[in-house]
Design a protein around this motif. Structure first.
Motif, PDB file in Angstrom:
ATOM      1  N   ARG A 182      28.530  24.884   9.459  1.00 50.42           N
ATOM      2  CA  ARG A 182      29.323  25.627   9.273  1.00 50.42           C
ATOM      3  C   ARG A 182      28.773  26.986   8.001  1.00 50.42           C
ATOM      4  NH1 ARG A 182      34.275  22.543   6.969  1.00 50.42           N
ATOM      5  NH2 ARG A 182      32.399  21.351   6.039  1.00 50.42           N
ATOM      6  N   LEU A 183      29.475  27.971   8.095  1.00 53.03           N
ATOM      7  CA  LEU A 183      29.003  28.966   7.248  1.00 53.03           C
ATOM      8  C   LEU A 183      29.867  28.613   5.721  1.00 53.03           C
ATOM      9  CD1 LEU A 183      27.568  31.570   6.790  1.00 53.03           C
ATOM     10  CD2 LEU A 183      29.675  32.879   7.206  1.00 53.03           C
ATOM     11  N   MET A 184      29.121  27.995   4.910  1.00 50.75           N
ATOM     12  CA  MET A 184      29.741  27.452   3.688  1.00 50.75           C
ATOM     13  C   MET A 184      29.143  27.901   2.490  1.00 50.75           C
ATOM     14  SD  MET A 184      30.617  23.739   4.928  1.00 50.75           S
ATOM     15  CE  MET A 184      28.998  23.067   5.129  1.00 50.75           C
ATOM     16  N   PHE A 185      29.016  29.138   2.224  1.00 53.92           N
ATOM     17  CA  PHE A 185      28.338  29.848   1.007  1.00 53.92           C
ATOM     18  C   PHE A 185      29.171  31.003   0.654  1.00 53.92           C
ATOM     19  CE2 PHE A 185      26.361  32.358   4.097  1.00 53.92           C
ATOM     20  CZ  PHE A 185      26.430  33.554   3.752  1.00 53.92           C
ATOM     21  N   LEU A 186      29.164  31.415  -0.766  1.00 58.37           N
ATOM     22  CA  LEU A 186      29.753  32.376  -1.113  1.00 58.37           C
ATOM     23  C   LEU A 186      28.779  33.614  -1.998  1.00 58.37           C
ATOM     24  CD1 LEU A 186      32.862  31.087  -2.807  1.00 58.37           C
ATOM     25  CD2 LEU A 186      32.982  32.284  -0.878  1.00 58.37           C
ATOM     26  N   LYS A 187      29.118  34.701  -1.616  1.00 60.31           N
ATOM     27  CA  LYS A 187      28.218  35.646  -2.372  1.00 60.31           C
ATOM     28  C   LYS A 187      28.943  36.547  -3.217  1.00 60.31           C
ATOM     29  CE  LYS A 187      24.192  38.272  -3.182  1.00 60.31           C
ATOM     30  NZ  LYS A 187      23.249  37.666  -3.560  1.00 60.31           N
ATOM     31  N   ARG A 188      28.908  36.282  -4.653  1.00 59.97           N
ATOM     32  CA  ARG A 188      29.691  37.089  -5.538  1.00 59.97           C
ATOM     33  C   ARG A 188      28.705  37.654  -6.464  1.00 59.97           C
ATOM     34  NH1 ARG A 188      32.875  36.315  -1.939  1.00 59.97           N
ATOM     35  NH2 ARG A 188      34.635  35.251  -2.256  1.00 59.97           N
ATOM     36  N   ASP A 189      28.547  39.043  -6.593  1.00 64.57           N
ATOM     37  CA  ASP A 189      27.524  39.808  -7.174  1.00 64.57           C
ATOM     38  C   ASP A 189      26.478  39.238  -7.146  1.00 64.57           C
ATOM     39  OD1 ASP A 189      26.833  41.711  -8.953  1.00 64.57           O
ATOM     40  OD2 ASP A 189      27.859  40.797 -10.791  1.00 64.57           O
ATOM     41  N   ASN A 190      25.716  39.081  -8.330  1.00 63.16           N
ATOM     42  CA  ASN A 190      24.524  38.174  -8.029  1.00 63.16           C
ATOM     43  C   ASN A 190      24.437  36.853  -8.115  1.00 63.16           C
ATOM     44  OD1 ASN A 190      25.269  37.849 -10.756  1.00 63.16           O
ATOM     45  ND2 ASN A 190      23.249  38.401 -11.670  1.00 63.16           N
ATOM     46  N   LEU A 191      25.440  36.349  -7.773  1.00 62.36           N
ATOM     47  CA  LEU A 191      25.710  35.046  -7.777  1.00 62.36           C
ATOM     48  C   LEU A 191      25.609  34.223  -6.044  1.00 62.36           C
ATOM     49  CD1 LEU A 191      28.199  33.441 -10.171  1.00 62.36           C
ATOM     50  CD2 LEU A 191      25.681  33.630 -10.549  1.00 62.36           C
ATOM     51  N   THR A 192      25.067  33.278  -5.900  1.00 61.93           N
ATOM     52  CA  THR A 192      24.913  32.849  -4.240  1.00 61.93           C
ATOM     53  C   THR A 192      25.407  31.190  -4.323  1.00 61.93           C
ATOM     54  OG1 THR A 192      23.278  34.390  -3.336  1.00 61.93           O
ATOM     55  CG2 THR A 192      24.045  32.267  -2.187  1.00 61.93           C
ATOM     56  N   ILE A 193      26.676  31.045  -3.869  1.00 68.54           N
ATOM     57  CA  ILE A 193      27.094  29.554  -4.125  1.00 68.54           C
ATOM     58  C   ILE A 193      27.284  28.870  -2.800  1.00 68.54           C
ATOM     59  CG2 ILE A 193      29.071  28.369  -5.096  1.00 68.54           C
ATOM     60  CD1 ILE A 193      29.735  31.024  -6.571  1.00 68.54           C
ATOM     61  N   SER A 194      26.434  27.860  -2.603  1.00 65.96           N
ATOM     62  CA  SER A 194      26.429  27.195  -1.472  1.00 65.96           C
ATOM     63  C   SER A 194      27.523  25.994  -1.428  1.00 65.96           C
ATOM     64  CB  SER A 194      25.105  26.628  -0.918  1.00 65.96           C
ATOM     65  OG  SER A 194      25.125  25.598  -0.031  1.00 65.96           O
ATOM     66  N   GLU A 195      28.435  25.787  -0.875  1.00 67.78           N
ATOM     67  CA  GLU A 195      29.243  24.833  -0.823  1.00 67.78           C
ATOM     68  C   GLU A 195      28.514  23.422  -0.150  1.00 67.78           C
ATOM     69  OE1 GLU A 195      33.874  23.203   0.439  1.00 67.78           O
ATOM     70  OE2 GLU A 195      32.945  24.826   1.491  1.00 67.78           O
ATOM     71  N   ALA A 196      27.939  23.771   0.864  1.00 72.98           N
ATOM     72  CA  ALA A 196      27.311  22.502   1.693  1.00 72.98           C
ATOM     73  C   ALA A 196      26.242  21.775   0.864  1.00 72.98           C
ATOM     74  CB  ALA A 196      26.790  23.126   2.969  1.00 72.98           C
ATOM     75  N   LYS A 197      25.572  22.549   0.101  1.00 76.01           N
ATOM     76  CA  LYS A 197      24.551  22.168  -0.646  1.00 76.01           C
ATOM     77  C   LYS A 197      24.810  21.824  -2.430  1.00 76.01           C
ATOM     78  CE  LYS A 197      20.597  23.329   2.361  1.00 76.01           C
ATOM     79  NZ  LYS A 197      19.457  24.354   2.463  1.00 76.01           N
TER      80      LYS A 197
END
Length: 228
Positions: A126-141
C-alpha cells in the motif's frame, strides 16, 4: 514506494496546478496535453496510474482509454465536466477504474489516486507515506525524513506526527490527539501531550516561537501547518 503518474489535460493552468500539488504530495508526475502525446508517454514510461481528461485534442480521452487498455493495466481515473450517469458508464465499461467530475479539489484528486493505488497494489504494498514540505513520513516503516535525513522519533512521537500530518490544517484537541494517534495505548492525563509536542518540535527543528510543522492553536490544541 513512490508512484509514477501521468496527468493528461489540455488546459495548461489546470495541468500545472495538478502537477505542482501532486509532486508536493510525493508523486512522480509526467504530463501530456494531447491524446497522442499521452499514449506515446504511456508506452515509453509505463506510469502506474493515468489521470485522463475526457475532452482532448487529436484523440478523446475515451479513445485514449480504449487504446491504453490494449497494452497497459495501469490505473485510470477519467476526469470530465460531464455528469450524466450514461457517460460515467461508458468510461468505466471501456476500462477506466474511477471517474472524477469537474470541478474537484486537488485534495480529492490525491485521495482518489491513493485509494486506487491501494486497490491496484494490494494489501502488501500500500501507498503509506506522506510528503509534507521537506518531510517524508512513511507509515509502513514508521520513519520520518527531513531533507533526506532520517529523524529518530519514539513510537508515540511518530504516531502523533503522522496523525497531524495526515490532516494538515485540522485542529486536534489534546484528548482527540491522544485517542486518534494512540487509541487505547495511552490513558494518561491529556496535558502529557504538551511534552510529546515539545520533544517532537525539537527533533524536527521546529521553532517554538513560530513553528513550521506542529502549530499550537491556543485554547483548542494542535495542527499541522497547511503551508507545509
Amino acid at each position: 514506494m513512490e508512484a509514477k503518474l501521468l496527468l493528461v489535460e489540455d488546459e495548461p493552468f489546470m495541468l500545472e496546478e495538478m502537477q505542482t500539488y501532486l509532486q508536493r504530495e510525493g508523486f512522480r508526475v509526467l504530463t501530456a496535453c494531447t491524446g497522442k502525446e499521452a499514449l506515446a508517454i504511456a508506452r515509453s514510461d509505463r506510469p502506474e496510474l493515468v489521470v485522463l481528461d475526457w475532452m482532448l485534442p487529436e484523440k478523446s480521452g475515451i479513445d485514449v482509454c480504449r487504446e491504453l487498455r490494449q497494452f497497459s493495466n495501469c490505473g485510470i481515473i477519467m476526469v470530465t465536466a460531464r455528469s450524466d450517469e450514461a457517460d460515467k458508464i461508458v468510461g468505466l465499461e471501456i476500462g477506466a477504474d474511477d471517474y472524477l467530475t469537474k470541478p474537484f479539489s486537488l485534495r480529492e484528486l490525491a485521495t482518489r489516486i491513493r485509494a486506487l493505488l491501494r486497490r491496484l497494489r494490494g494489501p502488501e504494498d500500500r501507498l503509506m507515506f506522506l510528503k509534507r514540505d521537506n518531510l517524508t513520513i512513511s507509515e509502513a516503516k514508521c520513519q520520518v525524513f527531513k531533507d533526506g535525513q532520517e529523524i529518530q522519533l519514539t513510537p508515540t512521537e511518530f504516531k502523533i506526527l503522522y496523525t497531524l500530518a495526515a490532516h494538515p490544517g485540522m485542529v486536534f484537541s489534546r484528548l482527540q490527539l491522544l485517542k486518534t494517534a494512540l487509541q487505547d495505548e495511552y490513558t494518561g492525563y491529556e496535558r502529557t501531550m504538551d511534552s510529546h509536542i515539545r520533544n517532537l518540535r525539537r527533533k524536527l527543528g521546529d521553532d517554538p516561537a513560530s513553528p513550521r510543522y506542529v502549530q499550537t492553536v491556543y485554547g483548542f490544541g494542535y495542527r499541522f501547518g497547511e503551508q507545509s
